[in-house]
Write an enzyme that holds these catalytic residues in place. Structure first.
Site, mmCIF file in Angstrom:
data_model
loop_
_atom_site.group_PDB
_atom_site.id
_atom_site.type_symbol
_atom_site.label_atom_id
_atom_site.label_comp_id
_atom_site.label_asym_id
_atom_site.label_seq_id
_atom_site.Cartn_x
_atom_site.Cartn_y
_atom_site.Cartn_z
ATOM 1 N N TYR A 199 5.557 3.661 9.436
ATOM 2 C CA TYR A 199 4.247 4.103 8.947
ATOM 3 C C TYR A 199 4.327 5.543 8.413
ATOM 4 O O TYR A 199 3.908 5.832 7.287
ATOM 5 C CB TYR A 199 3.244 4.005 10.086
ATOM 6 C CG TYR A 199 1.862 4.498 9.776
ATOM 7 C CD1 TYR A 199 0.964 3.703 9.063
ATOM 8 C CD2 TYR A 199 1.432 5.750 10.212
ATOM 9 C CE1 TYR A 199 -0.320 4.158 8.780
ATOM 10 C CE2 TYR A 199 0.152 6.204 9.940
ATOM 11 C CZ TYR A 199 -0.723 5.405 9.229
ATOM 12 O OH TYR A 199 -1.992 5.853 8.956
ATOM 13 N N SER A 235 -1.748 10.335 5.854
ATOM 14 C CA SER A 235 -1.906 10.429 7.307
ATOM 15 C C SER A 235 -1.265 11.714 7.787
ATOM 16 O O SER A 235 -0.266 12.161 7.214
ATOM 17 C CB SER A 235 -1.207 9.255 8.006
ATOM 18 O OG SER A 235 -1.162 9.477 9.407
HETATM 19 N N1 LIG Z 1 -7.746 5.340 11.599
HETATM 20 C C1 LIG Z 1 -6.892 6.340 11.730
HETATM 21 O O1 LIG Z 1 -6.757 6.914 12.815
HETATM 22 C C2 LIG Z 1 -6.071 6.803 10.539
HETATM 23 C C3 LIG Z 1 -5.325 7.971 10.701
HETATM 24 C C4 LIG Z 1 -4.563 8.435 9.623
HETATM 25 C C5 LIG Z 1 -4.555 7.721 8.433
HETATM 26 N N2 LIG Z 1 -5.284 6.587 8.305
HETATM 27 C C6 LIG Z 1 -5.213 5.879 7.024
HETATM 28 O O2 LIG Z 1 -6.505 5.674 6.498
HETATM 29 C C7 LIG Z 1 -6.538 4.486 5.723
HETATM 30 C C8 LIG Z 1 -7.682 3.604 6.218
HETATM 31 O O3 LIG Z 1 -7.443 3.298 7.575
HETATM 32 P P1 LIG Z 1 -8.509 2.637 8.551
HETATM 33 O O4 LIG Z 1 -8.344 3.298 9.853
HETATM 34 O O5 LIG Z 1 -9.826 2.551 7.893
HETATM 35 O O6 LIG Z 1 -7.834 1.182 8.673
HETATM 36 P P2 LIG Z 1 -8.467 -0.265 8.846
HETATM 37 O O7 LIG Z 1 -7.347 -1.115 9.312
HETATM 38 O O8 LIG Z 1 -9.710 -0.207 9.646
HETATM 39 O O9 LIG Z 1 -8.855 -0.646 7.331
HETATM 40 C C9 LIG Z 1 -7.860 -0.801 6.353
HETATM 41 C C10 LIG Z 1 -8.399 -1.671 5.250
HETATM 42 O O10 LIG Z 1 -7.336 -1.834 4.271
HETATM 43 C C11 LIG Z 1 -7.308 -3.184 3.881
HETATM 44 N N3 LIG Z 1 -5.978 -3.549 3.385
HETATM 45 C C12 LIG Z 1 -4.841 -3.688 4.100
HETATM 46 N N4 LIG Z 1 -3.845 -4.105 3.307
HETATM 47 C C13 LIG Z 1 -4.369 -4.225 2.054
HETATM 48 C C14 LIG Z 1 -3.842 -4.626 0.802
HETATM 49 N N5 LIG Z 1 -2.551 -5.038 0.683
HETATM 50 N N6 LIG Z 1 -4.647 -4.604 -0.291
HETATM 51 C C15 LIG Z 1 -5.950 -4.245 -0.171
HETATM 52 N N7 LIG Z 1 -6.520 -3.884 0.995
HETATM 53 C C16 LIG Z 1 -5.725 -3.873 2.097
HETATM 54 C C17 LIG Z 1 -7.686 -3.963 5.139
HETATM 55 O O11 LIG Z 1 -8.113 -5.281 4.833
HETATM 56 C C18 LIG Z 1 -8.791 -3.071 5.717
HETATM 57 O O12 LIG Z 1 -10.062 -3.423 5.221
HETATM 58 C C19 LIG Z 1 -5.180 3.833 5.879
HETATM 59 O O13 LIG Z 1 -4.386 4.136 4.756
HETATM 60 C C20 LIG Z 1 -4.626 4.487 7.116
HETATM 61 O O14 LIG Z 1 -3.217 4.502 7.132
HETATM 62 C C21 LIG Z 1 -6.049 6.103 9.330
#
Ligand SMILES: NC(=O)c1ccc[n+]([C@@H]2O[C@H](COP(=O)([O-])OP(=O)(O)OC[C@H]3O[C@@H](n4cnc5c(N)ncnc54)[C@H](O)[C@@H]3O)[C@@H](O)[C@H]2O)c1
Length: 267
Positions: free
Chosen positions: A161, A148
């Site tokens: 986080y 991130s």
């Molecule tokens: N959306 C954003 O703005 C953003 C920004 C920076 C980083 N990220 C990172 O990108 C990645 C994906 O984020 P997203 O926005 O798609 O989130 P999201 O919450 O939409 O999806 C996350 C997925 O991870 C799964 N998950 C959670 N814990 C888990 C576990 N213990 N084992 C297996 N699966 C698990 C959830 O069930 C979900 O399907 C994350 O690592 C997040 O930190 C997202």
């Protein structure tokens, strides 16, 4: 959104993507399959099985759903064994599973802290270790961790986080150094605000206003906004991952590629 890619540059490759039940992980799984890879989409949510079954991407690849909780090291090892037995030796592993529990530090519970690290940091360790053990023995492979941009710039309400992501980022780079001699590459993709459920959970008021504040900046939370003037689509992040796991990036390792529209000014 599909990318319209027709070059099956990942044909014959086997990939595992964690957190692939929705959002960025789902987009990554699809992007790799569109390039011809056989992708196992792993997620702790059981719905991943149905989602995987529906995927029929162009490009000749396929997506198969698998239930997996990355916080459970034994389950991760078992999943790797199962994938390699039933699909084939893993060439590509992408850590996308992550959680966000926004709260000011003075209100952050021990549970929130522990669970954040259990997924975002320990999960990356479990999955990458299982991948590295197999890939180094074969002398090839590529690992990408989705971190991130909060790992590189302080953000209010995101201490746990951001710290968990900074740890996962440095872990991935150190692993990259250890396994480079064995032909295995390890990189990080660091997204900024991206249209997913994780992002929308932060939008407590009207979504249009919240989006405008993210793009325009918010002095109250010391955010400068997004210079490119938009919030990322999950496919923007998936494109960066697809590049890094491909042979086009064969001389790139230990890199941290920011895909945040300039939000952290890369300062
Ligand atoms: N959306 C954003 O703005 C953003 C920004 C920076 C980083 N990220 C990172 O990108 C990645 C994906 O984020 P997203 O926005 O798609 O989130 P999201 O919450 O939409 O999806 C996350 C997925 O991870 C799964 N998950 C959670 N814990 C888990 C576990 N213990 N084992 C297996 N699966 C698990 C959830 O069930 C979900 O399907 C994350 O690592 C997040 O930190 C997202």
């Amino acid at each position: 959104m599909t990318s319209g890619i027709t070059d099956p540059e990942l044909a014959g490759r086997v990939a595992l993507v964690t957190g692939a039940g929705r959002g960025i992980g789902q987009a990554v799984a699809r992007a790799l399959a569109e390039r011809g890879a056989r992708v196992v989409a792993a997620d702790r949510s059981p719905e991943v099985k149905e989602q995987g079954a529906e995927e029929r991407p162009a490009g000749g690849g396929r997506v198969t759903g698998m239930v997996l909780d990355v916080t459970d090291a034994a389950a991760v090892d078992a999943a790797f064994k199962e994938v390699e037995r039933t699909v084939g030796p893993l060439d590509i592993v992408v850590n996308v599973a992550g959680i966000l529990r926004p709260a000011p530090v003075v209100e952050l519970t021990d549970t929130d802290w522990a669970e954040t690290f259990a997924v975002n940091t320990n999960g990356v360790f479990h999955t990458s270790r299982a991948a590295a053990r197999r890939m180094t023995a074969r002398g090839k492979g590529s690992i990408v961790t989705v971190g991130s941009n909060a790992a590189g710039v302080p953000r209010t309400q995101m201490a746990a986080y951001a710290a968990s992501k900074a740890a996962a980022t440095m872990f991935t780079k150190c692993l990259g150094l250890e396994v480079a001699r064995d032909g295995v590459r390890c990189n990080v993709v660091s997204p900024g605000s991206t249209h997913t459920d994780m992002q929308r959970q932060l939008w407590t008021d009207d979504h249009e206003q919240a989006e405008a504040r993210v793009i325009g900046g918010d002095p109250a939370s010391y955010r400068v906004g997004i210079p490119l003037g938009r919030i990322a689509d999950p496919s923007d992040i998936a494109e960066a991952v697809a590049f890094l796991v491909s042979d086009r990036a064969r001389h790139i390792t230990m890199h941290d590629l920011y895909v945040d529209g300039g939000a952290t000014l890369r300062a």
